[in-house]
Design an enzyme around this catalytic site. Structure first.
Site, mmCIF file in Angstrom:
data_model
loop_
_atom_site.group_PDB
_atom_site.id
_atom_site.type_symbol
_atom_site.label_atom_id
_atom_site.label_comp_id
_atom_site.label_asym_id
_atom_site.label_seq_id
_atom_site.Cartn_x
_atom_site.Cartn_y
_atom_site.Cartn_z
ATOM 1 N N LYS A 109 43.995 46.331 33.380
ATOM 2 C CA LYS A 109 43.769 45.333 32.322
ATOM 3 C C LYS A 109 43.635 43.949 32.940
ATOM 4 C CE LYS A 109 47.605 46.853 30.483
ATOM 5 N NZ LYS A 109 48.217 48.125 30.145
ATOM 6 N N LYS A 125 50.007 39.056 41.930
ATOM 7 C CA LYS A 125 49.724 38.278 40.721
ATOM 8 C C LYS A 125 49.680 36.794 41.055
ATOM 9 C CE LYS A 125 50.489 41.501 37.130
ATOM 10 N NZ LYS A 125 51.479 42.457 36.699
ATOM 11 N N LYS A 171 41.085 48.583 41.743
ATOM 12 C CA LYS A 171 41.935 49.414 40.888
ATOM 13 C C LYS A 171 41.627 49.105 39.418
ATOM 14 C CE LYS A 171 46.460 49.559 39.014
ATOM 15 N NZ LYS A 171 47.593 48.844 38.581
#
Ligand code: ADP
Ligand code: TRP
Length: 325
Positions: A195, A112, A192
């Site tokens: 969201k 992230k 992948k």
């Protein structure tokens, strides 16, 4: 056997094919033979979603998705994470036995940050809260997607450290249950499905939006008559809705050439709409009665609290904290 899992209620797009094939389908399949505990991770969603109304709506949406997919509240427990505030207490206890290095090595955190997400302490400490979610119930198995394997290992590590520090077997070591047939569902761009990457196909999107997404699945420019690489994203998605025998013959045809990606997409769309059709109808019915969904969640948390209370008490006792009346 006790089985526990959580699904994060972040994002505006609802549950997607990755969530279904990587998580929900397994959860529902286990409910009749095992003691299932499932929760909607709204505390976790605070690491990414800052909009209160959206968070409330997302919880309701995830609950509807689960119920539409066949989760039976007469069997399994379904609760909202933030209705069980005790989890945060346990997260604190676990954080005091969690080395910084352990959290710094977390792939999902590192990914992230690499994606440019502004990290805060909540995101960094996410695996500790997740460990608390799990360890508070001492489950035998935790069904999750491959991407959550490391988080499970971290939870085991924290359980071991806590038991070791306080010289008591308060926590059992949870085992991950990772589906073998569907490892990672790819998204529209081949990464992948997530969201976070905005590459999803929502299970319950309006038909038009599903169609648009399916048509946008990346393909290469191999001409129709040429052999196709069946590892391509579009074939992987198609496989989710086909039996092994169908897959074998379809893939053999694709490798011979003559099967265009456009056809594969049309067939994928038809299969997808068929597959989720009955669940879609059920969801529409349930959505008309949001109070019933709230009832499911409040009955769920009452049952969950009964199960976790003795384990939390044991953790408090082992570490010399007070004993609330
Ligand atoms: P997202 O990546 O979209 O934010 P979540 O992190 O909320 O999804 O995932 C919820 C559950 O669905 C987890 O158990 C996760 O492992 C599973 N899951 C999510 N995306 C996929 C995928 N593409 N393939 C397989 N499982 C997935
Ligand atoms: N981190 C999980 C995910 O992104 C969601 C989750 C939170 C979870 N707490 C959990 C999964 C506990 C299993 C057990 O998918």
């Amino acid at each position: 056997m006790r089985i526990l899992s959580g699904i994060q209620s972040s994002g505006e797009t609802g549950c997607h094919l990755g969530n279904y094939f990587g998580a929900i389908r397994q959860h529902v399949a286990h409910q009749s033979e095992h003691e299932g505990i499932f929760f909607i991770a709204d505390y976790h969603s605070m690491t990414t979603v800052r909009d209160a109304a959206l968070r409330r709506r997302m919880v309701l949406d995830v609950a509807l998705d689960y119920l539409a997919c066949g989760l039976d509240p007469a069997q399994a427990i379904l609760y909202r994470q933030s209705d069980l505030a005790e989890t945060c207490e346990l997260a604190w206890m676990l954080s005091t036995v969690t080395p910084m290095g352990l959290l710094q090595r977390a792939h999902s955190y590192k990914d992230k940050v690499a994606q440019g997400v502004q990290a805060d302490h909540g995101l960094f400490a996410y695996p500790v809260l997740m460990a608390a979610d799990i360890l508070q119930f001492n489950p035998d198995l935790v069904p999750v997607g491959q991407d959550q394997k490391q988080h499970l290992e971290m939870a085991r590590d924290m359980a071991q450290r806590f038991n070791h520090v306080y010289e008591r077997e308060v926590f059992a070591l949870p085992e991950p249950l990772i589906p073998k047939d569907v490892a990672v569902v790819p998204g529209l761009d081949g990464r992948k499905m997530s969201k976070t990457y905005e590459n999803t196909i929502g299970m319950f999107w309006p038909a038009k939006r599903v169609k648009k997404a399916v048509m946008a699945v990346v393909t290469d420019s191999t001409p129709v008559e040429d052999p196709k690489d069946t590892d391509a994203t579009v074939f992987q998605l198609w496989s989710l809705f086909a039996s092994p025998a169908e897959r074998e013959s379809y893939f053999a045809e694709a490798r011979k050439g003559g099967l265009g990606y456009g056809h594969v997409k049309q067939d994928l769309l038809a299969r997808l709409m068929d597959y989720f059709g009955p669940m879609r109808e059920r969801r529409e019915e349930l959505a008309k009665r949001p109070d019933d969904v709230e009832d499911v969640l409040s009955q769920g948390v009452a049952r969950a609290r009964e199960l976790m209370r003795p384990i939390l008490s044991a953790a408090r006792d082992a570490s010399g904290l007070g004993r609330p009346a």
